[in-house]
Design a protein around this motif. Sequence first.
Motif, PDB file in Angstrom:
ATOM      1  N   GLY A   1     -15.682 -37.304 -27.512  1.00  0.00           N
ATOM      2  CA  GLY A   1     -16.473 -38.527 -27.466  1.00  0.00           C
ATOM      3  C   GLY A   1     -17.702 -38.412 -28.344  1.00  0.00           C
ATOM      4  O   GLY A   1     -18.249 -37.326 -28.534  1.00  0.00           O
ATOM      5  N   ALA A   2     -18.134 -39.530 -28.880  1.00  0.00           N
ATOM      6  CA  ALA A   2     -19.272 -39.555 -29.794  1.00  0.00           C
ATOM      7  C   ALA A   2     -20.577 -39.383 -29.033  1.00  0.00           C
ATOM      8  O   ALA A   2     -20.652 -39.559 -27.819  1.00  0.00           O
ATOM      9  CB  ALA A   2     -19.284 -40.857 -30.581  1.00  0.00           C
TER      10      ALA A   2
ATOM     11  N   LEU B   1     -23.442 -31.863 -30.414  1.00  0.00           N
ATOM     12  CA  LEU B   1     -22.177 -31.347 -30.946  1.00  0.00           C
ATOM     13  C   LEU B   1     -21.283 -30.960 -29.777  1.00  0.00           C
ATOM     14  O   LEU B   1     -21.708 -30.240 -28.872  1.00  0.00           O
ATOM     15  CB  LEU B   1     -22.424 -30.127 -31.843  1.00  0.00           C
ATOM     16  CG  LEU B   1     -23.325 -30.422 -33.048  1.00  0.00           C
ATOM     17  CD1 LEU B   1     -24.685 -29.773 -32.843  1.00  0.00           C
ATOM     18  CD2 LEU B   1     -22.692 -29.970 -34.338  1.00  0.00           C
ATOM     19  N   ARG B   2     -20.035 -31.442 -29.811  1.00  0.00           N
ATOM     20  CA  ARG B   2     -19.083 -31.139 -28.741  1.00  0.00           C
ATOM     21  C   ARG B   2     -17.898 -30.395 -29.345  1.00  0.00           C
ATOM     22  O   ARG B   2     -17.078 -30.981 -30.055  1.00  0.00           O
ATOM     23  CB  ARG B   2     -18.633 -32.415 -28.033  1.00  0.00           C
ATOM     24  CG  ARG B   2     -19.781 -33.212 -27.449  1.00  0.00           C
ATOM     25  CD  ARG B   2     -19.305 -34.223 -26.435  1.00  0.00           C
ATOM     26  NE  ARG B   2     -18.954 -33.581 -25.169  1.00  0.00           N
ATOM     27  CZ  ARG B   2     -18.523 -34.243 -24.101  1.00  0.00           C
ATOM     28  NH1 ARG B   2     -18.355 -35.557 -24.165  1.00  0.00           N
ATOM     29  NH2 ARG B   2     -18.238 -33.608 -22.982  1.00  0.00           N
TER      30      ARG B   2
ATOM     31  N   LEU C   1     -24.444 -27.529 -38.654  1.00  0.00           N
ATOM     32  CA  LEU C   1     -23.444 -27.211 -37.635  1.00  0.00           C
ATOM     33  C   LEU C   1     -22.236 -28.140 -37.711  1.00  0.00           C
ATOM     34  O   LEU C   1     -21.141 -27.769 -37.287  1.00  0.00           O
ATOM     35  CB  LEU C   1     -24.079 -27.285 -36.241  1.00  0.00           C
ATOM     36  CG  LEU C   1     -25.041 -26.142 -35.898  1.00  0.00           C
ATOM     37  CD1 LEU C   1     -25.760 -26.417 -34.584  1.00  0.00           C
ATOM     38  CD2 LEU C   1     -24.294 -24.814 -35.820  1.00  0.00           C
ATOM     39  N   ARG C   2     -22.426 -29.330 -38.252  1.00  0.00           N
ATOM     40  CA  ARG C   2     -21.289 -30.248 -38.404  1.00  0.00           C
ATOM     41  C   ARG C   2     -20.273 -29.727 -39.411  1.00  0.00           C
ATOM     42  O   ARG C   2     -19.126 -30.168 -39.426  1.00  0.00           O
ATOM     43  CB  ARG C   2     -21.784 -31.622 -38.860  1.00  0.00           C
ATOM     44  CG  ARG C   2     -22.572 -32.375 -37.803  1.00  0.00           C
ATOM     45  CD  ARG C   2     -23.217 -33.624 -38.377  1.00  0.00           C
ATOM     46  NE  ARG C   2     -23.982 -34.331 -37.355  1.00  0.00           N
ATOM     47  CZ  ARG C   2     -23.801 -35.601 -37.029  1.00  0.00           C
ATOM     48  NH1 ARG C   2     -22.873 -36.307 -37.644  1.00  0.00           N
ATOM     49  NH2 ARG C   2     -24.537 -36.166 -36.097  1.00  0.00           N
TER      50      ARG C   2
ATOM     51  N   GLY D   1     -16.946 -32.448 -38.320  1.00  0.00           N
ATOM     52  CA  GLY D   1     -17.945 -33.388 -37.851  1.00  0.00           C
ATOM     53  C   GLY D   1     -18.610 -32.856 -36.595  1.00  0.00           C
ATOM     54  O   GLY D   1     -18.488 -31.683 -36.246  1.00  0.00           O
ATOM     55  N   PRO D   2     -19.314 -33.708 -35.867  1.00  0.00           N
ATOM     56  CA  PRO D   2     -20.087 -33.233 -34.715  1.00  0.00           C
ATOM     57  C   PRO D   2     -19.277 -33.032 -33.439  1.00  0.00           C
ATOM     58  O   PRO D   2     -19.748 -32.387 -32.515  1.00  0.00           O
ATOM     59  CB  PRO D   2     -21.117 -34.344 -34.520  1.00  0.00           C
ATOM     60  CG  PRO D   2     -20.415 -35.578 -35.000  1.00  0.00           C
ATOM     61  CD  PRO D   2     -19.565 -35.126 -36.153  1.00  0.00           C
ATOM     62  N   HIS D   3     -18.073 -33.582 -33.361  1.00  0.00           N
ATOM     63  CA  HIS D   3     -17.409 -33.626 -32.067  1.00  0.00           C
ATOM     64  C   HIS D   3     -16.003 -33.045 -32.070  1.00  0.00           C
ATOM     65  O   HIS D   3     -15.160 -33.435 -31.262  1.00  0.00           O
ATOM     66  CB  HIS D   3     -17.376 -35.067 -31.553  1.00  0.00           C
ATOM     67  CG  HIS D   3     -18.737 -35.682 -31.479  1.00  0.00           C
ATOM     68  ND1 HIS D   3     -19.771 -35.117 -30.760  1.00  0.00           N
ATOM     69  CD2 HIS D   3     -19.253 -36.791 -32.062  1.00  0.00           C
ATOM     70  CE1 HIS D   3     -20.856 -35.864 -30.890  1.00  0.00           C
ATOM     71  NE2 HIS D   3     -20.570 -36.877 -31.677  1.00  0.00           N
ATOM     72  N   ALA D   4     -15.735 -32.101 -32.955  1.00  0.00           N
ATOM     73  CA  ALA D   4     -14.437 -31.432 -32.942  1.00  0.00           C
ATOM     74  C   ALA D   4     -14.562 -30.092 -33.653  1.00  0.00           C
ATOM     75  O   ALA D   4     -15.295 -29.968 -34.633  1.00  0.00           O
ATOM     76  CB  ALA D   4     -13.366 -32.287 -33.615  1.00  0.00           C
TER      77      ALA D   4
END
Length: 474
Positions: A234-235, A241-242, A435-436, A451-454
């Motif tokens: 999820g965004a 960051l997830r 970190l992305r 990206g930020p979430h994967a």
Amino acid sequence: MPELVLAATKDLPQSAEEVFALFGARSGASWLFDVQCDSLRPGTPVTLTLPHGSLGETPVHLLGRIRRVVPNKLVEIVHDQPWPGLLQIRIRAHRTGGSSVSIVGHVDDRALRWVMQRRGWPLSTPCTGHTHRIGLLTSKIGSAAVYAIATEYLAQLAVEEINADGGIGGRPIELIVGDDGTDPGRAALEARRLLAAGCRAVIASVTSASFAAIEPIVAGAGRPLIHSVVNEGGAGPELVLRWGERPLHQVRTAAHAVMKNAGGRRWYLLGNDYQWPHGAHRAATRVLTAAGCEITRNRFVPIGTEDFAPLLEDIERSGADCVLSTLIGADEVAFERQAWEGGYRQRWETLSLVLDESTRERVGDAAARGIWTTFGYFEELDTPENRDLVARYRERYGEWAPPLSSLSESVYEAVLLYAAAARREPDPSGIAQALRAARGRMPRGNVAAQGPHAMRQDMYLARAVDGGFAIMTG
């Protein structure tokens, strides 16, 4: 580190042999003897519940393992949660009959700090500016404490390695640890405490419920926040960051093998009632229905559920061939042990998305045998980087330290990747941007942020066997 020794002794009418036989029998004799353990052998995992109300209303479980046993005389337990320590239970026979039991606890200032924080009197941690502080939010009590047991150790190991290489900008990293107690409300309080202590980033090894509670607090304070463990995705804001495995990939990796062994395509979905299991069930339904499967039930229970008998009966009535479990920690332990004790284990195949090494060993060899799971990391992975990590971990924390798992190793990786970004970028926004695009060769293999979430990573399918997991595919 200074050590505090606590001791108490009580005389009993029973003989030393009778008292020793009470240990682990769960006869209701007392909190001290009603431990959960499958045998009285060194290395056996142990869960010991402290007397109700002794440290607040929330039950507090000491999680550790047996270190030494002298029949009828001594049981030693080394524990890691909610603080590291050593508990000695000494039994002495009286010449005139009966016996005495002495309890000797060895703890350090980490126990005092934890107790003070639980009581609402956190000890101050003045920030001198001579260190680069990062926060680790983990779970030391509650259901999630079972799988978080090695998290702080892995984070500290990463910090020590970075500091040996010069730290960040010439300053050593200092790790400040918070305990959410598997409770979103406490997670929010602990996040504020970490920020007040001067933490420049927070790594969250907590449930998605706790993560949702701290996200606006940490990101709103302009600090990077990394959710390192398995989550639903999820965004989020720029600084969030997830990483961690996604249930869609986990189910895709495992479903075919599980159904082939089950000889059927009817699935029962069972999980705890919060964000991640709901997201996992949606992802599983997408994968399974596309494969022509039938979902017989979709059930959720509160975190902390202990009695699964009605649900086990419902699974049997549903005619399910396969069970997808998104229960976490202590709840998963209770469910799988009750399934085995009730004779249900052979009636369906089980895929558990959070059966990590720590959870498996508390389910027990016999009860866990044959359960499927899938992660991006297992302690058994045969890579040069992982062999080196496991060796350093055992050298640092000893043979009785809890096993490594994807949930704890992901924190080790997050600390390393954060440090690499912070060495290049001075401000929080720049660190988050770096970190992305983070990537590297880690103990689990090659990882690359998308990206930020994967986080792109290999996935491994495994089955529980005595002593650990057999990795089937990767």
